[in-house]
Motif scaffolding. Structure first.
Motif, short mmCIF file in Angstrom:
data_model
loop_
_atom_site.label_atom_id
_atom_site.label_comp_id
_atom_site.label_asym_id
_atom_site.label_seq_id
_atom_site.Cartn_x
_atom_site.Cartn_y
_atom_site.Cartn_z
N CYS A 87 0.86 -1.59 -0.33
CA CYS A 87 -0.06 0.25 -0.09
C CYS A 87 0.75 1.41 -0.12
CB CYS A 87 -0.79 -0.04 1.04
SG CYS A 87 -2.36 -1.14 1.28
N TRP A 141 -2.35 2.20 -8.53
CA TRP A 141 -3.44 -0.18 -8.51
C TRP A 141 -2.91 -0.90 -9.08
CZ3 TRP A 141 -6.20 4.74 -9.52
CH2 TRP A 141 -7.17 4.62 -10.17
N ALA A 183 -4.23 -5.85 -1.53
CA ALA A 183 -3.77 -3.96 -1.22
C ALA A 183 -4.18 -3.68 -2.03
CB ALA A 183 -2.55 -4.24 -1.20
N LEU A 211 -6.03 -0.03 -2.32
CA LEU A 211 -5.25 1.68 -3.52
C LEU A 211 -6.12 1.48 -4.81
CD1 LEU A 211 -1.26 -0.30 -2.96
CD2 LEU A 211 -2.26 2.20 -2.33
N CYS A 231 -3.31 6.58 2.75
CA CYS A 231 -2.65 5.68 2.78
C CYS A 231 -3.63 4.02 2.75
CB CYS A 231 -1.14 5.39 2.28
SG CYS A 231 -0.36 3.81 2.15
#
Length: 397
Positions: free
Chosen positions: A38, A47, A78, A82, A97
């Protein structure tokens, strides 16, 4: 054409003390893999799974003992986080984040195996594949012939238990739609009121007893919190789980009875809950009640129980349904005399206020169908015995 049903079975793992430490270490290293991915993706503003794999895979493999499948799993999870966070930021919304202190490990068919009939699972860990005993309730044994897909391993720090949420699926023949509609109104005095447009069904689910039990829990919790002793804190922990199971069990019972009123192929019309706590004006005495009961959980239970029976579940905007006359359509705030009584100022039609609202809910849906604004849709798949994959009581009805 067949419809695919999915269910999530929440199983309690029974690891030995050595296995427990292995699982905790696996979760800790999985947390590092997730948070590191991340952080890298947030800095790179991407992403994209392929890019993140190139940027993080070898570093995570070097710094952890995770098998490759779990490294990839952490990166996939993750990536999903994201995508949501970066999109929010691009829209100018508040975002940061993604980070997790206790992530759930996502397993796929290459990283875990389950044998429900012998109550055993095999999981990939930092020390290789290991077999664990699990507790499979009798109720879940009806899914022995279902196809097992993914799973999530979650450690509950408060209960100090490992839960494995296994997703399984099976295809069933589609059910032919029938011209049968019921509306469900959720409220304070009655948790739910169910009715049909023609008034042939008028079912009330009284919340009096439930509210009395909740008030006793609240009074006991208040006394324990004021004491603040270690014993009181332990009691509060036990009480919290007990109250949660009580609420879940009640929602299960109500959902089951509502679904039993509708034939296969029928439609259950629910009200959209978004903003309901802002829309509804209640006095101080009722404020805690409306903010504490899990109406969303009740709707979720109705959805997955309805889906198993081939019943469609749809949602409509419930604004003004408590002020609108279900006979003539006149809308006025003064139509509703009090919490229980509705008397139309235009045509003098009188009815229980919650029953009137439930009829308006289903009539609003039928009117939107005629205008071509909505489709019938279908219910969604949800876990068995609970509302969310990471939290449930395990109660079934």
């Amino acid at each position: 054409m067949n419809m695919k049903l999915q269910r999530t079975l929440k199983l309690v793992l029974k690891p030995t003390e050595e296995q427990k430490q292995t699982l905790l270490e696996t979760i800790e290293q999985y947390k590092f893999a997730y948070n590191y991915t991340c952080k890298v993706g947030w800095s790179a503003k991407t992403w994209n799974g392929i890019e993140l794999h190139k940027l993080t895979y070898y570093t995570v493999r070097e710094k952890t003992s995770l098998p490759s499948q779990l490294v990839i799993s952490a990166r996939v999870v993750a990536t999903e986080s994201l995508k949501s966070a970066i999109k929010r930021k691009k829209k100018g919304l508040k975002s940061k984040c993604p980070q997790s202190n206790n992530p759930a490990i996502r397993y796929d068919r290459r990283s875990y195996t389950v044998w429900l009939e012998r109550e055993e699972v095999s999981l990939a860990t930092v020390k290789g594949r290991q077999k664990f005993k699990v507790k499979v309730p009798d109720y879940f044994k009806q899914y022995l012939d279902w196809r097992v897909t993914s799973a999530n391993l979650k450690y509950d720090k408060r209960l100090k238990k490992f839960f494995l949420n296994i997703t399984c699926e099976k295809e069933f023949p589609d059910v032919e739609p029938v011209n049968y509609f019921v509306g469900v109104d959720l409220g304070l005095r009655n948790l739910a009121v169910v009715s049909t447009p023609d008034g042939k069904i008028n079912k009330f689910f009284d919340g009096g007893h439930i509210r009395a039990v909740s008030e006793r829990y609240f009074a006991l919790r208040k006394r324990l919190q004021s004491k603040g002793t270690p014993s009181a804190k332990r009691h509060l922990k036990t009480l919290s789980q007990k109250e949660k199971r009580f609420r879940t069990a009640i929602n299960h019972r109500i959902a089951k009875e509502i679904v039993s009123l509708v034939p296969a192929g029928g439609v259950i019309v629910l009200e959209k809950l978004k903003g309901i706590r802002k829309r509804i004006k209640v006095n101080k005495q009722n404020r805690r009640w409306i903010h504490s009961w899990n109406f969303a959980q009740l709707q979720q239970f109705i959805e997955y129980k309805a889906q198993a029976k081939g019943i469609r579940v749809v949602y409509v905007d419930a604004r003004y349904t408590s002020q609108k006359c279900s006979r003539c359509g006149h809308i006025s705030r003064s139509n509703r005399i009090d919490q229980s009584h509705f008397v139309c100022k235009h045509c003098s039609y009188s009815l229980n206020a919650d029953l009137n609202a439930s009829r308006n809910i289903v009539k609003n849906y039928l009117a939107s169908l005629q205008r071509g604004e909505v489709g019938t849709g279908s219910g969604i798949s949800l876990p068995v015995g609970r509302c969310q994959p990471s939290q449930c009581s395990g109660a079934t009805w």
